[in-house]
Design a protein around this motif. Structure first.
Motif, PDB file in Angstrom:
ATOM      1  N   ILE A  48       0.838  -1.200   0.000  1.00  0.00           N
ATOM      2  CA  ILE A  48       0.000   0.000   0.000  1.00  0.00           C
ATOM      3  C   ILE A  48       0.875   1.254   0.000  1.00  0.00           C
ATOM      4  N   ARG A  49       1.938   1.250   0.827  1.00  0.00           N
ATOM      5  CA  ARG A  49       2.846   2.408   0.854  1.00  0.00           C
ATOM      6  C   ARG A  49       3.522   2.591  -0.511  1.00  0.00           C
ATOM      7  N   HIS A  50       3.888   1.482  -1.134  1.00  0.00           N
ATOM      8  CA  HIS A  50       4.542   1.559  -2.449  1.00  0.00           C
ATOM      9  C   HIS A  50       3.583   2.139  -3.497  1.00  0.00           C
ATOM     10  N   ILE A  51       2.328   1.710  -3.452  1.00  0.00           N
ATOM     11  CA  ILE A  51       1.346   2.234  -4.405  1.00  0.00           C
ATOM     12  C   ILE A  51       1.164   3.736  -4.201  1.00  0.00           C
ATOM     13  N   GLU A  52       1.051   4.147  -2.952  1.00  0.00           N
ATOM     14  CA  GLU A  52       0.887   5.579  -2.670  1.00  0.00           C
ATOM     15  C   GLU A  52       2.093   6.380  -3.136  1.00  0.00           C
ATOM     16  N   THR A  53       3.267   5.790  -3.034  1.00  0.00           N
ATOM     17  CA  THR A  53       4.483   6.494  -3.465  1.00  0.00           C
ATOM     18  C   THR A  53       4.494   6.705  -4.972  1.00  0.00           C
ATOM     19  N   ILE A  54       4.182   5.653  -5.719  1.00  0.00           N
ATOM     20  CA  ILE A  54       4.264   5.787  -7.176  1.00  0.00           C
ATOM     21  C   ILE A  54       3.103   6.612  -7.729  1.00  0.00           C
ATOM     22  N   LEU A  55       1.957   6.612  -7.025  1.00  0.00           N
ATOM     23  CA  LEU A  55       0.837   7.422  -7.492  1.00  0.00           C
ATOM     24  C   LEU A  55       0.971   8.883  -7.062  1.00  0.00           C
ATOM     25  N   GLY A  56       1.568   9.096  -5.902  1.00  0.00           N
ATOM     26  CA  GLY A  56       1.773  10.471  -5.444  1.00  0.00           C
ATOM     27  C   GLY A  56       0.635  11.039  -4.639  1.00  0.00           C
ATOM     28  N   PHE A  57      -0.242  10.194  -4.114  1.00  0.00           N
ATOM     29  CA  PHE A  57      -1.330  10.677  -3.264  1.00  0.00           C
ATOM     30  C   PHE A  57      -1.736   9.542  -2.320  1.00  0.00           C
ATOM     31  N   PRO A  58      -2.286   9.892  -1.125  1.00  0.00           N
ATOM     32  CA  PRO A  58      -2.691   8.866  -0.151  1.00  0.00           C
ATOM     33  C   PRO A  58      -3.943   8.143  -0.597  1.00  0.00           C
ATOM     34  N   LEU A  59      -4.051   6.879  -0.178  1.00  0.00           N
ATOM     35  CA  LEU A  59      -5.195   6.049  -0.533  1.00  0.00           C
ATOM     36  C   LEU A  59      -6.109   5.764   0.649  1.00  0.00           C
ATOM     37  N   PHE A  60      -5.594   5.969   1.880  1.00  0.00           N
ATOM     38  CA  PHE A  60      -6.401   5.654   3.053  1.00  0.00           C
ATOM     39  C   PHE A  60      -6.199   6.713   4.127  1.00  0.00           C
ATOM     40  N   GLU A  61      -7.230   6.874   4.951  1.00  0.00           N
ATOM     41  CA  GLU A  61      -7.153   7.674   6.171  1.00  0.00           C
ATOM     42  C   GLU A  61      -7.478   6.754   7.344  1.00  0.00           C
ATOM     43  N   ARG A  62      -6.670   6.825   8.413  1.00  0.00           N
ATOM     44  CA  ARG A  62      -6.884   5.948   9.560  1.00  0.00           C
ATOM     45  C   ARG A  62      -7.928   6.564  10.487  1.00  0.00           C
ATOM     46  N   GLN A  63      -8.969   5.782  10.794  1.00  0.00           N
ATOM     47  CA  GLN A  63     -10.031   6.214  11.693  1.00  0.00           C
ATOM     48  C   GLN A  63     -10.362   5.061  12.638  1.00  0.00           C
ATOM     49  N   SER A  64     -10.018   5.239  13.931  1.00  0.00           N
ATOM     50  CA  SER A  64     -10.311   4.231  14.958  1.00  0.00           C
ATOM     51  C   SER A  64      -9.781   2.855  14.564  1.00  0.00           C
ATOM     52  N   ASN A  65      -8.498   2.802  14.221  1.00  0.00           N
ATOM     53  CA  ASN A  65      -7.811   1.552  13.864  1.00  0.00           C
ATOM     54  C   ASN A  65      -8.337   0.899  12.580  1.00  0.00           C
ATOM     55  N   ARG A  66      -9.078   1.651  11.807  1.00  0.00           N
ATOM     56  CA  ARG A  66      -9.549   1.142  10.522  1.00  0.00           C
ATOM     57  C   ARG A  66      -9.081   2.066   9.420  1.00  0.00           C
ATOM     58  N   LEU A  67      -8.874   1.502   8.245  1.00  0.00           N
ATOM     59  CA  LEU A  67      -8.385   2.262   7.098  1.00  0.00           C
ATOM     60  C   LEU A  67      -9.563   2.615   6.205  1.00  0.00           C
ATOM     61  N   MET A  68      -9.851   3.903   6.099  1.00  0.00           N
ATOM     62  CA  MET A  68     -10.966   4.372   5.293  1.00  0.00           C
ATOM     63  C   MET A  68     -10.440   4.857   3.945  1.00  0.00           C
ATOM     64  N   PRO A  69     -10.918   4.301   2.841  1.00  0.00           N
ATOM     65  CA  PRO A  69     -10.392   4.690   1.526  1.00  0.00           C
ATOM     66  C   PRO A  69     -10.728   6.127   1.174  1.00  0.00           C
ATOM     67  N   THR A  70      -9.770   6.791   0.558  1.00  0.00           N
ATOM     68  CA  THR A  70      -9.993   8.148   0.068  1.00  0.00           C
ATOM     69  C   THR A  70     -10.821   8.090  -1.221  1.00  0.00           C
ATOM     70  N   GLU A  71     -11.245   9.250  -1.663  1.00  0.00           N
ATOM     71  CA  GLU A  71     -12.002   9.308  -2.918  1.00  0.00           C
ATOM     72  C   GLU A  71     -11.158   8.781  -4.070  1.00  0.00           C
ATOM     73  N   GLU A  72      -9.845   9.092  -4.031  1.00  0.00           N
ATOM     74  CA  GLU A  72      -8.950   8.626  -5.089  1.00  0.00           C
ATOM     75  C   GLU A  72      -8.860   7.099  -5.116  1.00  0.00           C
ATOM     76  N   ALA A  73      -8.829   6.485  -3.930  1.00  0.00           N
ATOM     77  CA  ALA A  73      -8.762   5.018  -3.868  1.00  0.00           C
ATOM     78  C   ALA A  73     -10.017   4.391  -4.470  1.00  0.00           C
ATOM     79  N   LEU A  74     -11.169   4.978  -4.198  1.00  0.00           N
ATOM     80  CA  LEU A  74     -12.416   4.442  -4.733  1.00  0.00           C
ATOM     81  C   LEU A  74     -12.497   4.608  -6.242  1.00  0.00           C
ATOM     82  N   ILE A  75     -12.001   5.750  -6.739  1.00  0.00           N
ATOM     83  CA  ILE A  75     -11.952   5.949  -8.190  1.00  0.00           C
ATOM     84  C   ILE A  75     -11.027   4.921  -8.823  1.00  0.00           C
ATOM     85  N   LEU A  76      -9.902   4.687  -8.163  1.00  0.00           N
ATOM     86  CA  LEU A  76      -8.928   3.720  -8.661  1.00  0.00           C
ATOM     87  C   LEU A  76      -9.542   2.326  -8.777  1.00  0.00           C
TER      88      LEU A  76
END
Length: 316
Positions: A48-76
């Motif tokens: 996941i970190r590697h994907i975010e690095t090559i894309l240049g934007f975050p894919l998840f936001e951490r909320q209460s020990n859970r990873l919530m996908p960003t709008e960009e992740a859902l589009i992807l």
């Protein structure tokens, strides 16, 4: 944004990386995603970190020990979903092939054969082998032969093909040339119709720019007559259909004539020298599948049966 993401996916990510992203979005934790994919949790996190690095934007936001996908992740994921569907389809097809349950036959044909014989052959074949995928392309002669040469069709059924170095031709039948006309036309009283008999009758037929039209024109020229159809068609079945609708007479192959035949029409033999070879064309460099060989045989048998029935019915 969606367009930019689509371009980056196409150029940067592979299917396995997208599969990992998909699992994290689905389960919302790297631990659950790792269990589902049979991987270690650190491998999931690193990917996941590697994907975010090559894309240049975050894919998840951490909320209460859970990873919530960003709008960009859902589009992807939305853009990549067809890839997973295609992968699943390929895997299913491979399994079916291994089990001998499925195959594919791509057929090309000129319009005469697509109307006169192939519908019955394809329907019978599909009933007998329902898991075989069948496609049919109806094209002019040159185009039909070209798609077989290019590997886009497994077999072509055509009338009066010409030699192509890359193709094999299997003769299915020699089709007689016939004249189709209204039953009250004087031609209907003749035993055999010649080009000279057609003088003064409104003629429908293939244009001389194609091979069949040239063959008919040659038969006229041999009798010292000009071949000048009042209505030109590309295919012989179209000429026969126009006669069936109440206008003119036509010189066509016997299959097209009998397909268009109605109670108010008559079919008479046209001079004996003119024949149309019906052939199956296949690529020389490609081995035929079991399904293709089976379909060619079914086609041959159906043509033979249909011609026998026609000749028996027209015998005095």
């Amino acid at each position: 944004m969606a367009v930019q993401i689509r371009e980056r996916v196409r150029n940067m990510l592979n299917l396995r990386q997208l599969e990992i992203l998909r699992a994290v979005v689905q389960f919302r934790t790297t631990v659950a995603a790792a269990e589902a994919l049979g991987m270690s949790q650190p491998s999931i996190s690193n990917t996941i970190r590697h994907i975010e690095t090559i894309l240049g934007f975050p894919l998840f936001e951490r909320q209460s020990n859970r990873l919530m996908p960003t709008e960009e992740a859902l589009i992807l994921l939305e853009e990549s979903e067809p890839l997973f569907l295609l992968r699943d389809a390929v895997n299913q097809r491979a399994n079916d092939l291994r089990m001998g349950r499925i195959g594919r036959i791509r057929i090309a044909s000129t319009a005469e054969i697509s109307e006169a014989v192939l519908p019955r052959v394809i329907a019978d074949y599909a009933n007998q082998y329902p898991q075989i995928q069948i496609s049919l392309e109806t094209r002019p002669l040159d185009s039909v032969l070209q798609v077989v040469e290019n590997g886009l069709s497994d077999v072509a059924f055509v009338i009066s093909a010409y030699d192509r170095q890359a193709l094999d031709f299997e003769l299915i039948a020699e089709l007689r040339a016939v004249c189709i006309c209204p039953s009250d036309n004087p031609l209907a009283a003749l035993e055999v119709v010649t080009p000279r008999d057609l003088e003064g009758h409104p003629l429908i037929g293939p244009r001389t720019a194609n091979r069949v039209g040239m063959m008919i024109a040659d038969s006229f020229h041999e009798c010292g007559m000009d071949y000048r159809p009042a209505i030109e068609t590309r295919f012989m079945n179209a000429a026969a259909r126009i006669v069936a609708e109440g206008w003119g007479v036509a010189v066509v192959d016997e299959l097209s004539a009998h397909t268009a035949l109605r109670p108010h029409l008559t079919v008479r033999p046209f001079q004996s020298k003119l024949r149309f070879n019906l052939v199956a064309a296949t690529l020389k460099t490609k081995a035929l599948s079991r399904q293709t060989r089976r379909l060619i045989k079914a086609f041959h048998d159906r043509v033979e049966t249909q011609l026998d029935e026609m000749h028996t019915a027209s015998a005095p």
